[in-house]
Design a protein around this motif. Structure first.
Motif, PDB file in Angstrom:
ATOM      1  N   CYS A   1      -0.261   7.400  -5.998  1.00 30.05           N
ATOM      2  CA  CYS A   1      -1.524   8.142  -6.057  1.00 30.05           C
ATOM      3  C   CYS A   1      -1.293   9.638  -5.872  1.00 30.05           C
ATOM      4  O   CYS A   1      -1.940  10.461  -6.525  1.00 30.05           O
ATOM      5  CB  CYS A   1      -2.492   7.618  -4.987  1.00 30.05           C
TER       6      CYS A   1
ATOM      7  N   GLN B   1       0.814  -1.221   0.000  1.00 24.45           N
ATOM      8  CA  GLN B   1       0.000   0.000   0.000  1.00 24.45           C
ATOM      9  C   GLN B   1       0.844   1.267   0.000  1.00 24.45           C
ATOM     10  O   GLN B   1       0.435   2.291  -0.547  1.00 24.45           O
ATOM     11  CB  GLN B   1      -0.942   0.006   1.216  1.00 24.45           C
TER      12      GLN B   1
ATOM     13  N   TYR C   1      -8.055  -1.325  -6.580  1.00 24.88           N
ATOM     14  CA  TYR C   1      -7.277  -1.260  -5.338  1.00 24.88           C
ATOM     15  C   TYR C   1      -7.958  -2.062  -4.227  1.00 24.88           C
ATOM     16  O   TYR C   1      -7.300  -2.809  -3.490  1.00 24.88           O
ATOM     17  CB  TYR C   1      -7.100   0.199  -4.900  1.00 24.88           C
TER      18      TYR C   1
ATOM     19  N   ASP D   1      -4.944   7.886   2.685  1.00 24.48           N
ATOM     20  CA  ASP D   1      -4.326   8.738   1.658  1.00 24.48           C
ATOM     21  C   ASP D   1      -4.677   8.251   0.257  1.00 24.48           C
ATOM     22  O   ASP D   1      -4.971   9.037  -0.646  1.00 24.48           O
ATOM     23  CB  ASP D   1      -2.804   8.760   1.830  1.00 24.48           C
ATOM     24  N   ILE D   2      -4.618   6.928   0.079  1.00 28.38           N
ATOM     25  CA  ILE D   2      -4.965   6.347  -1.226  1.00 28.38           C
ATOM     26  C   ILE D   2      -6.416   6.643  -1.569  1.00 28.38           C
ATOM     27  O   ILE D   2      -6.750   7.061  -2.683  1.00 28.38           O
ATOM     28  CB  ILE D   2      -4.719   4.828  -1.215  1.00 28.38           C
TER      29      ILE D   2
ATOM     30  N   ILE E   1       1.620   2.315  -3.477  1.00 30.26           N
ATOM     31  CA  ILE E   1       0.407   2.856  -4.109  1.00 30.26           C
ATOM     32  C   ILE E   1       0.110   4.253  -3.577  1.00 30.26           C
ATOM     33  O   ILE E   1      -0.318   5.141  -4.326  1.00 30.26           O
ATOM     34  CB  ILE E   1      -0.791   1.912  -3.863  1.00 30.26           C
ATOM     35  N   GLN E   2       0.367   4.468  -2.291  1.00 34.62           N
ATOM     36  CA  GLN E   2       0.145   5.777  -1.672  1.00 34.62           C
ATOM     37  C   GLN E   2       0.941   6.869  -2.382  1.00 34.62           C
ATOM     38  O   GLN E   2       0.386   7.906  -2.765  1.00 34.62           O
ATOM     39  CB  GLN E   2       0.553   5.715  -0.196  1.00 34.62           C
TER      40      GLN E   2
ATOM     41  N   SER F   1      -6.398  -5.333  -2.522  1.00 35.49           N
ATOM     42  CA  SER F   1      -6.181  -5.289  -1.069  1.00 35.49           C
ATOM     43  C   SER F   1      -6.789  -6.511  -0.403  1.00 35.49           C
ATOM     44  O   SER F   1      -6.194  -7.106   0.506  1.00 35.49           O
ATOM     45  CB  SER F   1      -6.797  -4.014  -0.480  1.00 35.49           C
TER      46      SER F   1
END
Length: 345
Positions: free
Chosen positions: A124, A117, A158, A270-271, A120-121, A162
């Motif tokens: 993004c 993650q 996502y 955040d994502i 990805i954060q 996840s």
């Protein structure tokens, strides 16, 4: 309905409006708390693994205030409020909340979260910065409706990945003893009829939506009266208020010795602030979200700087936790951002 609320609030004094804003922020956060609690309770009742609920519904629940405020603001023709709230929430989550969490207790780094993650954060954050660039929309910053739709598609992917990661994770397993302990803590929720849990879930959603409908016009009127741009108010006061669920979750987790939960919640939030909040706000407006010019000077750079700071602090393979010194640096970054918002016009 919105016009009636706006006209009614316009008759209030500025001091009374500030009190209304504070009350609505409180109700907003409480509504999100109820939603999250009941979602977790339902997971126990229905036999769905809480790890999956925590990685998806909890993050969705804590970002629901941002999404509701941003979508309603976009529908009502206030895109700077919608976008400012999303970007400001990312800054508040990563700078203020993680900073405070590291200062008051231990904040262990979960390698799986950082490597999955966490990547990805940061992606993004840069994706949001790129789609805001003026040259992508004919010389004027705009997040178009189709980009909002694309963000929602990425959101679905996502959430899917996840859940898959959660099911295939080689991380620590929860023992039967700890499961029984958690069930003891929540025995009241588990024994309640499912229809009552669903009713409380609906109440939580209603509180979030209703308080948002009052909060937005109250902020608009107050911003006009005191001469502060709505985008700045959105990126500071509203962003902080709608980030209260994350703040409460992080502080509680750290105080109970589960700081890794705080990092996971903030990374996920955040994502979702990019894919869920910005995506849904842009998708509901035919003209998309216009990007105010001042966002290129402060809001977007501040977001990227704080995300990069956190990535540097957490991605170091030799590190086992975010230190208090690093937490202080994150916190100072947020304070400087707030100060610049009110001094750098």
């Amino acid at each position: 309905m919105e016009l009636l609320i706006h006209n009614y609030l316009n008759s209030f004094s500025t001091l009374l409006l500030v009190l209304v804003i504070a009350a609505m922020l409180y109700i907003l956060s409480k509504g999100a708390d109820i939603l999250v609690e009941e979602a977790v309770s339902l997971s126990l009742h229905l036999g769905v693994p809480k790890a999956i609920i925590g990685a998806t519904i909890v993050s969705l629940g804590t970002t629901l205030p941002e999404a509701t405020v941003s979508v309603l603001a976009a529908i009502n023709g206030n895109p700077d409020l919608a976008l400012g709230n999303a970007i400001g929430s990312i800054i508040a989550d990563t700078g203020l909340i993680l900073g405070i969490a590291a200062l008051i207790g231990e904040l262990p780094v979960d390698r799986l979260v950082v490597e999955r993650q966490g990547k990805i954060q940061i992606l993004c954050g840069f994706l949001l910065a790129v789609v805001c660039l003026p040259f992508l929309s004919g010389g004027k910053g705009n997040i178009s409706q189709w980009v909002g739709g694309l963000f929602l598609i990425l959101l679905a992917f996502y959430l899917y990945i996840s859940m898959k990661w959660t099911k295939t994770s080689d991380g620590e397993n929860v023992s039967e003893e700890s499961i029984k302990e958690e069930e003891t803590d929540t025995f009241v929720e588990e024994k309640r009829p499912i229809y009552f849990q669903l009713l409380k879930l609906a109440v939580g959603i209603a509180l979030v939506i209703a308080s948002s409908k009052i909060l937005i016009p109250a902020v608009q009127i107050t911003a006009i009266r005191i001469g502060i741009p709505q985008s700045i108010i959105a990126a500071t006061l509203i962003a902080f208020g709608t980030s209260l669920p994350e703040l409460v979750t992080a502080v509680t987790a750290v105080r109970k010795g589960h700081g890794e939960l705080a990092i996971g919640n903030i990374v996920g939030a955040d994502i979702l602030n990019v894919l869920f909040v910005v995506g849904s706000a842009a998708a509901v407006t035919s003209g998309g979200l216009n990007v105010p010019s001042n966002f290129y000077k402060l809001q977007i750079p501040a977001m990227l700087i704080i995300l990069l700071f956190f990535r540097f602090f957490s991605a170091n393979g030799k590190k086992e936790e975010i230190s208090k010194k690093e937490g202080l640096l994150l916190f100072i970054n947020y304070i400087l951002y707030v100060i610049l918002n009110f001094t750098w016009r």
